[in-house]
Every structure is written in structure tokens, then in C-alpha cells.
Design a protein around this motif. Sequence first.
Motif, PDB file in Angstrom:
ATOM      1  N   ALA A 126      31.818 -23.494  35.336  1.00 20.54           N
ATOM      2  CA  ALA A 126      32.978 -23.708  36.200  1.00 20.54           C
ATOM      3  C   ALA A 126      33.242 -25.192  36.468  1.00 20.54           C
ATOM      4  O   ALA A 126      34.376 -25.588  36.742  1.00 20.54           O
ATOM      5  CB  ALA A 126      32.794 -22.966  37.529  1.00 20.54           C
ATOM      6  N   LYS A 127      32.219 -26.009  36.362  1.00 21.91           N
ATOM      7  CA  LYS A 127      32.357 -27.444  36.622  1.00 21.91           C
ATOM      8  C   LYS A 127      32.875 -28.228  35.416  1.00 21.91           C
ATOM      9  O   LYS A 127      33.216 -29.399  35.534  1.00 21.91           O
ATOM     10  CB  LYS A 127      31.005 -28.033  37.034  1.00 21.91           C
ATOM     11  CG  LYS A 127      30.469 -27.523  38.358  1.00 21.91           C
ATOM     12  CD  LYS A 127      29.104 -28.138  38.637  1.00 21.91           C
ATOM     13  CE  LYS A 127      28.491 -27.592  39.905  1.00 21.91           C
ATOM     14  NZ  LYS A 127      27.143 -28.183  40.156  1.00 21.91           N
ATOM     15  N   ALA A 134      35.755 -23.303  32.163  1.00 24.52           N
ATOM     16  CA  ALA A 134      36.141 -23.164  33.559  1.00 24.52           C
ATOM     17  C   ALA A 134      36.698 -21.771  33.840  1.00 24.52           C
ATOM     18  O   ALA A 134      36.344 -21.131  34.835  1.00 24.52           O
ATOM     19  CB  ALA A 134      37.167 -24.235  33.929  1.00 24.52           C
ATOM     20  N   ARG A 135      37.575 -21.295  32.955  1.00 27.25           N
ATOM     21  CA  ARG A 135      38.126 -19.950  33.132  1.00 27.25           C
ATOM     22  C   ARG A 135      37.011 -18.915  33.051  1.00 27.25           C
ATOM     23  O   ARG A 135      37.013 -17.936  33.810  1.00 27.25           O
ATOM     24  CB  ARG A 135      39.211 -19.669  32.096  1.00 27.25           C
ATOM     25  CG  ARG A 135      39.894 -18.312  32.337  1.00 27.25           C
ATOM     26  CD  ARG A 135      41.119 -18.118  31.477  1.00 27.25           C
ATOM     27  NE  ARG A 135      41.652 -16.766  31.619  1.00 27.25           N
ATOM     28  CZ  ARG A 135      42.819 -16.448  32.187  1.00 27.25           C
ATOM     29  NH1 ARG A 135      43.590 -17.399  32.695  1.00 27.25           N
ATOM     30  NH2 ARG A 135      43.223 -15.197  32.271  1.00 27.25           N
ATOM     31  N   ILE A 138      35.275 -18.589  36.381  1.00 23.50           N
ATOM     32  CA  ILE A 138      36.063 -17.849  37.374  1.00 23.50           C
ATOM     33  C   ILE A 138      36.042 -16.353  37.089  1.00 23.50           C
ATOM     34  O   ILE A 138      35.816 -15.531  37.979  1.00 23.50           O
ATOM     35  CB  ILE A 138      37.512 -18.364  37.392  1.00 23.50           C
ATOM     36  CG1 ILE A 138      37.551 -19.841  37.806  1.00 23.50           C
ATOM     37  CG2 ILE A 138      38.369 -17.534  38.350  1.00 23.50           C
ATOM     38  CD1 ILE A 138      38.892 -20.517  37.549  1.00 23.50           C
ATOM     39  N   VAL A 155      32.039 -22.026  43.360  1.00 27.29           N
ATOM     40  CA  VAL A 155      32.745 -22.122  42.081  1.00 27.29           C
ATOM     41  C   VAL A 155      34.135 -22.713  42.278  1.00 27.29           C
ATOM     42  O   VAL A 155      34.544 -23.633  41.557  1.00 27.29           O
ATOM     43  CB  VAL A 155      32.819 -20.738  41.402  1.00 27.29           C
ATOM     44  CG1 VAL A 155      33.852 -20.740  40.275  1.00 27.29           C
ATOM     45  CG2 VAL A 155      31.454 -20.347  40.856  1.00 27.29           C
ATOM     46  N   LEU A 159      35.626 -26.673  40.792  1.00 30.22           N
ATOM     47  CA  LEU A 159      36.509 -26.685  39.625  1.00 30.22           C
ATOM     48  C   LEU A 159      37.117 -28.073  39.425  1.00 30.22           C
ATOM     49  O   LEU A 159      37.618 -28.683  40.369  1.00 30.22           O
ATOM     50  CB  LEU A 159      37.632 -25.661  39.794  1.00 30.22           C
ATOM     51  CG  LEU A 159      37.253 -24.178  39.697  1.00 30.22           C
ATOM     52  CD1 LEU A 159      38.426 -23.318  40.140  1.00 30.22           C
ATOM     53  CD2 LEU A 159      36.843 -23.822  38.269  1.00 30.22           C
ATOM     54  N   VAL A 166      43.576 -22.051  33.889  1.00 29.19           N
ATOM     55  CA  VAL A 166      42.581 -22.108  34.959  1.00 29.19           C
ATOM     56  C   VAL A 166      43.225 -21.673  36.269  1.00 29.19           C
ATOM     57  O   VAL A 166      42.655 -20.878  37.032  1.00 29.19           O
ATOM     58  CB  VAL A 166      41.985 -23.523  35.079  1.00 29.19           C
ATOM     59  CG1 VAL A 166      41.015 -23.599  36.251  1.00 29.19           C
ATOM     60  CG2 VAL A 166      41.268 -23.912  33.788  1.00 29.19           C
ATOM     61  N   LEU A 170      42.275 -18.357  38.657  1.00 30.90           N
ATOM     62  CA  LEU A 170      41.983 -18.464  40.084  1.00 30.90           C
ATOM     63  C   LEU A 170      42.916 -17.562  40.897  1.00 30.90           C
ATOM     64  O   LEU A 170      42.488 -16.894  41.845  1.00 30.90           O
ATOM     65  CB  LEU A 170      42.110 -19.921  40.520  1.00 30.90           C
ATOM     66  CG  LEU A 170      41.683 -20.270  41.941  1.00 30.90           C
ATOM     67  CD1 LEU A 170      40.292 -19.733  42.245  1.00 30.90           C
ATOM     68  CD2 LEU A 170      41.723 -21.787  42.139  1.00 30.90           C
TER      69      LEU A 170
END
Length: 224
Positions: A126-127, A134-135, A138, A155, A159, A166, A170
Motif C-alpha cells: 500500500a505504501k 497500492a490498489r 487496498i 493503509v 497511501l 487507486v 479506495l
Amino acid sequence: MKTYSIIEFDEFVKANSEEEYKSFHSRLTRSNYPINGIRIPILRKYAKELAKNADVKDFLAQKSKCYEQCMLKGLLITHLKLDDTEFFPLLESFIDEIDDWALTDVVCSGIHRKDVKYLGKIKEYAKKENIWYARWGIVAVMANFYDNEDVICEVVDNLVAKDYYVDMALAWLIQVLAIKNREVAIRLMQSDKVSTVVKKYAVRKIKDSFRISKQDKDYFANLV
């Protein structure tokens, strides 16, 4: 156990491709992979059969040449019995090949793990600035840790990737939380860590849900 070959995969593609579905799916994806038009349930069933009956290690090690090959590799990872020393390198090799939301979501949602090792990887993914890592972070939280507020907030707070896909992931997370963990969804909608754009996307998704009451749809809309 017989080694699965790319020749067998090519034969599977020829036997299961649908031109109409190819045209339909091509309009939904941003992928640069050539698309043959094989439906996801067919790929899922095939992956399950291969995982039981074939040695697919060589196939997994090959670079994907088409959309369905990449998807099949991801689905195989969800079905194979692997220890962590095998699972995570294969998973990350797969994520490195992702260039589309569906490749992320279909495979990620098929991995059901709540262990500390996977959670640590989710937080790490996630970072990343890579939008598909990243997706993944999530969607993995949504699939496995929607009931853990601390994990969700960590999380979201960490981000860094900036991209429509992304943001939409979210927003999707907030919609799921509106159903499964309402108070956390409210706190995210009130948080400065979530952009106004994401909140608007989330409201759209909430309004589209048949599992959320009109009263709650109006309530969440008024939080933006």
C-alpha cells in the motif's frame, strides 16, 4: 505430474476465446496486453484444474504474452498449495506484470489470508508508488481486514500512489465498509486523509448499492 506447456495454453485460448466477449472486455480495460476474450469463470475453473493436476512452475516463470496468460498465472497462485517462500515471490512477480484493474481485483479478491505475514505485505504494498501494488493493498484489506479499523486506517494513511485506479479502489473500500463496518466508513468520509474526489466516488458507489438503505445513501452523500 505432467508439466504444463505454453502449447497447451495456446490450445486452451483457441478453444475458449469469444470474439464478442473480446470486444466487450476490451472496452473495459486499460491493459496493453493482447486480449483474446476468455470469460473469467472459465479461467477460474481451468486454473483450479491445473493447480490440482499439472506442474505449472515453468508456466508461471514465463513472461505473460497476453491478458489471459497473466490472469491465469494470478489465478493459479490463488489455488496452488505454496509455502510463504514460494507464495510471495510468485505473487510479487505477478503484481509486477499487472497493468489493469481487473487483473488486480480478480486475483486479489481470491486470496483469503488473515495472517501476520500477509498483513505485513499488504501494508508494504500500500505504501508503494506503483499504482497496482497500492490498489492491491487496498483490495486485500477490503477482502480480509474490513473488520479491523487499525489496519484500514494505517493503509489509507500511508497511501502515496496518485492515480484514478487507486482512488477508485479506495472509494470501493468505503462502499464495502458502509455495508460491513459503517462507523469506520463514516470516519473515513470525515477524514482529511481521504480526498474530496475519492469521497465523491464513494458516494456514487454507495448510491449504486442495493445493500445500502436510502437513508444511509443520503447520510453519506451529506458527508461530502
